[in-house]
Design a protein around this motif. Structure first.
Motif, PDB file in Angstrom:
ATOM      1  N   TYR A  59       1.045  -1.569   0.006  1.00 31.59           N
ATOM      2  CA  TYR A  59      -0.312  -0.297  -0.211  1.00 31.59           C
ATOM      3  C   TYR A  59       1.233   1.694   0.313  1.00 31.59           C
ATOM      4  O   TYR A  59       2.465   1.222   0.314  1.00 31.59           O
ATOM      5  CB  TYR A  59      -1.109  -0.253   1.209  1.00 31.59           C
ATOM      6  CG  TYR A  59      -0.695  -0.186   2.673  1.00 31.59           C
ATOM      7  CD1 TYR A  59      -0.438   1.927   3.038  1.00 31.59           C
ATOM      8  CD2 TYR A  59      -0.219  -1.006   3.355  1.00 31.59           C
ATOM      9  CE1 TYR A  59      -0.042   1.325   4.463  1.00 31.59           C
ATOM     10  CE2 TYR A  59       0.807  -0.653   4.603  1.00 31.59           C
ATOM     11  CZ  TYR A  59       0.225   0.720   5.262  1.00 31.59           C
ATOM     12  OH  TYR A  59       1.001   0.617   6.390  1.00 31.59           O
ATOM     13  N   LEU A  82      -0.091  11.009  -3.983  1.00 32.72           N
ATOM     14  CA  LEU A  82      -1.226  10.171  -4.080  1.00 32.72           C
ATOM     15  C   LEU A  82      -2.414   9.787  -5.126  1.00 32.72           C
ATOM     16  O   LEU A  82      -3.222   9.167  -6.024  1.00 32.72           O
ATOM     17  CB  LEU A  82      -2.164   9.664  -3.087  1.00 32.72           C
ATOM     18  CG  LEU A  82      -1.575   9.618  -1.107  1.00 32.72           C
ATOM     19  CD1 LEU A  82      -2.433   9.262  -0.457  1.00 32.72           C
ATOM     20  CD2 LEU A  82      -1.088   7.904  -1.893  1.00 32.72           C
ATOM     21  N   TYR A  83      -2.657  11.357  -5.264  1.00 30.49           N
ATOM     22  CA  TYR A  83      -3.858  11.109  -6.449  1.00 30.49           C
ATOM     23  C   TYR A  83      -2.562  10.898  -7.949  1.00 30.49           C
ATOM     24  O   TYR A  83      -3.280  10.714  -9.093  1.00 30.49           O
ATOM     25  CB  TYR A  83      -4.406  12.765  -6.458  1.00 30.49           C
ATOM     26  CG  TYR A  83      -3.578  13.429  -7.099  1.00 30.49           C
ATOM     27  CD1 TYR A  83      -2.792  14.150  -8.906  1.00 30.49           C
ATOM     28  CD2 TYR A  83      -2.695  14.558  -6.376  1.00 30.49           C
ATOM     29  CE1 TYR A  83      -1.877  15.359  -9.715  1.00 30.49           C
ATOM     30  CE2 TYR A  83      -1.762  15.447  -6.612  1.00 30.49           C
ATOM     31  CZ  TYR A  83      -2.014  15.607  -8.323  1.00 30.49           C
ATOM     32  OH  TYR A  83      -0.867  17.014  -8.771  1.00 30.49           O
ATOM     33  N   GLU A  86      -2.734   6.941  -8.041  1.00 31.86           N
ATOM     34  CA  GLU A  86      -4.037   6.291  -8.515  1.00 31.86           C
ATOM     35  C   GLU A  86      -4.413   6.388  -9.899  1.00 31.86           C
ATOM     36  O   GLU A  86      -4.362   5.948 -10.240  1.00 31.86           O
ATOM     37  CB  GLU A  86      -5.147   7.147  -7.278  1.00 31.86           C
ATOM     38  CG  GLU A  86      -6.253   7.200  -7.607  1.00 31.86           C
ATOM     39  CD  GLU A  86      -7.626   7.835  -6.729  1.00 31.86           C
ATOM     40  OE1 GLU A  86      -8.108   7.353  -6.711  1.00 31.86           O
ATOM     41  OE2 GLU A  86      -6.818   8.984  -6.134  1.00 31.86           O
ATOM     42  N   LYS A  90      -3.646   3.262 -11.512  1.00 37.36           N
ATOM     43  CA  LYS A  90      -5.238   2.263 -11.194  1.00 37.36           C
ATOM     44  C   LYS A  90      -5.617   1.001 -11.834  1.00 37.36           C
ATOM     45  O   LYS A  90      -6.584   0.266 -11.551  1.00 37.36           O
ATOM     46  CB  LYS A  90      -6.270   4.006 -12.237  1.00 37.36           C
ATOM     47  CG  LYS A  90      -7.886   3.420 -12.050  1.00 37.36           C
ATOM     48  CD  LYS A  90      -8.681   4.719 -12.990  1.00 37.36           C
ATOM     49  CE  LYS A  90     -10.170   4.585 -11.924  1.00 37.36           C
ATOM     50  NZ  LYS A  90      -9.956   4.987 -10.867  1.00 37.36           N
ATOM     51  N   ARG A  96      -8.054   3.011  -3.746  1.00 38.07           N
ATOM     52  CA  ARG A  96      -7.773   4.042  -2.576  1.00 38.07           C
ATOM     53  C   ARG A  96      -8.806   4.191  -1.580  1.00 38.07           C
ATOM     54  O   ARG A  96     -10.287   3.801  -1.773  1.00 38.07           O
ATOM     55  CB  ARG A  96      -9.132   5.537  -3.713  1.00 38.07           C
ATOM     56  CG  ARG A  96      -8.287   6.950  -2.631  1.00 38.07           C
ATOM     57  CD  ARG A  96      -6.934   7.265  -2.687  1.00 38.07           C
ATOM     58  NE  ARG A  96      -6.860   8.451  -2.052  1.00 38.07           N
ATOM     59  CZ  ARG A  96      -6.405   9.555  -2.742  1.00 38.07           C
ATOM     60  NH1 ARG A  96      -6.034  10.276  -3.935  1.00 38.07           N
ATOM     61  NH2 ARG A  96      -5.883  10.660  -1.843  1.00 38.07           N
ATOM     62  N   LYS A  99      -8.551   8.890   2.440  1.00 37.93           N
ATOM     63  CA  LYS A  99      -8.151  10.056   1.623  1.00 37.93           C
ATOM     64  C   LYS A  99      -6.764   9.586   1.585  1.00 37.93           C
ATOM     65  O   LYS A  99      -5.772  10.392   0.993  1.00 37.93           O
ATOM     66  CB  LYS A  99      -8.072  11.078   2.115  1.00 37.93           C
ATOM     67  CG  LYS A  99     -10.335  11.647   2.422  1.00 37.93           C
ATOM     68  CD  LYS A  99      -9.820  12.777   3.100  1.00 37.93           C
ATOM     69  CE  LYS A  99     -11.546  13.522   2.773  1.00 37.93           C
ATOM     70  NZ  LYS A  99     -11.630  14.731   3.706  1.00 37.93           N
ATOM     71  N   ILE A 102      -3.687   3.980  -0.164  1.00 38.49           N
ATOM     72  CA  ILE A 102      -4.177   3.122  -1.790  1.00 38.49           C
ATOM     73  C   ILE A 102      -3.468   1.918  -0.906  1.00 38.49           C
ATOM     74  O   ILE A 102      -2.193   1.931  -0.931  1.00 38.49           O
ATOM     75  CB  ILE A 102      -3.449   4.142  -2.714  1.00 38.49           C
ATOM     76  CG1 ILE A 102      -4.226   5.347  -3.174  1.00 38.49           C
ATOM     77  CG2 ILE A 102      -3.876   2.828  -3.650  1.00 38.49           C
ATOM     78  CD1 ILE A 102      -3.269   6.042  -4.429  1.00 38.49           C
ATOM     79  N   ASN A 135     -16.133   4.740   0.221  1.00 41.51           N
ATOM     80  CA  ASN A 135     -15.454   3.970  -0.467  1.00 41.51           C
ATOM     81  C   ASN A 135     -16.015   2.542  -1.471  1.00 41.51           C
ATOM     82  O   ASN A 135     -15.198   1.623  -1.848  1.00 41.51           O
ATOM     83  CB  ASN A 135     -14.017   3.569  -0.862  1.00 41.51           C
ATOM     84  CG  ASN A 135     -13.304   5.534  -1.001  1.00 41.51           C
ATOM     85  OD1 ASN A 135     -14.060   6.055  -1.480  1.00 41.51           O
ATOM     86  ND2 ASN A 135     -12.709   5.392  -0.286  1.00 41.51           N
TER      87      ASN A 135
END
Length: 146
Positions: A59, A82-83, A86, A90, A96, A99, A102, A135
């Motif tokens: 993770y 992180l974004y 992601e 993906k 995710r 917040k 991941i 989520n």
């Protein structure tokens, strides 16, 4: 699931074609794996740059604007946010969870519902992570529960 490989010597480039009745979570994982199998992740450890296969990552976690990569027995730092992780990974089995985390669903061993409607997941390395309730629906679809 049936797998067929046909050699075509006249092809200039390899191509993978998936025939399916519906593009479910398994098919999306296969598609993502094939599309992203050559990606590598650059991380740092003691001022050294190390190339890691994303499939080895249990993770990612963001703490104080720093991103950490958790492998089976190592914790490394990653320059990506992180974004960015992601978006870039993906297609792998990453999800995710909150917040700040991941998680690689490939390493989830156990899922336990909590009183506050979150889920507690235990990874194969015995670490526990939370999947936030907002989520959960996407998580269930990804692992094939829905």
């Amino acid at each position: 699931m049936k797998v067929t490989v046909k050699n075509q010597e006249e092809f200039e480039e390899d191509e993978v074609v998936i025939y399916c009745s519906v593009e479910n979570g398994k098919i999306k994982k296969i598609k993502g794996f094939v599309e992203n199998m050559d990606y590598k992740l650059w991380v740092t450890s003691n001022e050294e740059n190390i190339m890691v296969d994303p499939d080895e990552v249990y993770y990612f976690e963001s703490v104080d604007k720093r991103t950490f990569v958790y492998l089976k027995e190592m914790i490394l730092e990653c320059p990506l946010r992180l974004y960015e992780i992601e978006l870039k990974y993906k297609g792998f089995s990453f999800f995710r969870a909150t917040k700040s985390t991941i998680v690689n669903t490939k390493y989830i061993r156990k899922v336990v519902p909590m009183i506050n409607r979150n889920l507690m997941v235990t990874l194969k390395n015995k670490e526990k992570l939370i999947i936030s309730r907002r989520n959960i629906k996407e998580f269930k679809i990804l692992i094939g529960w829905e």
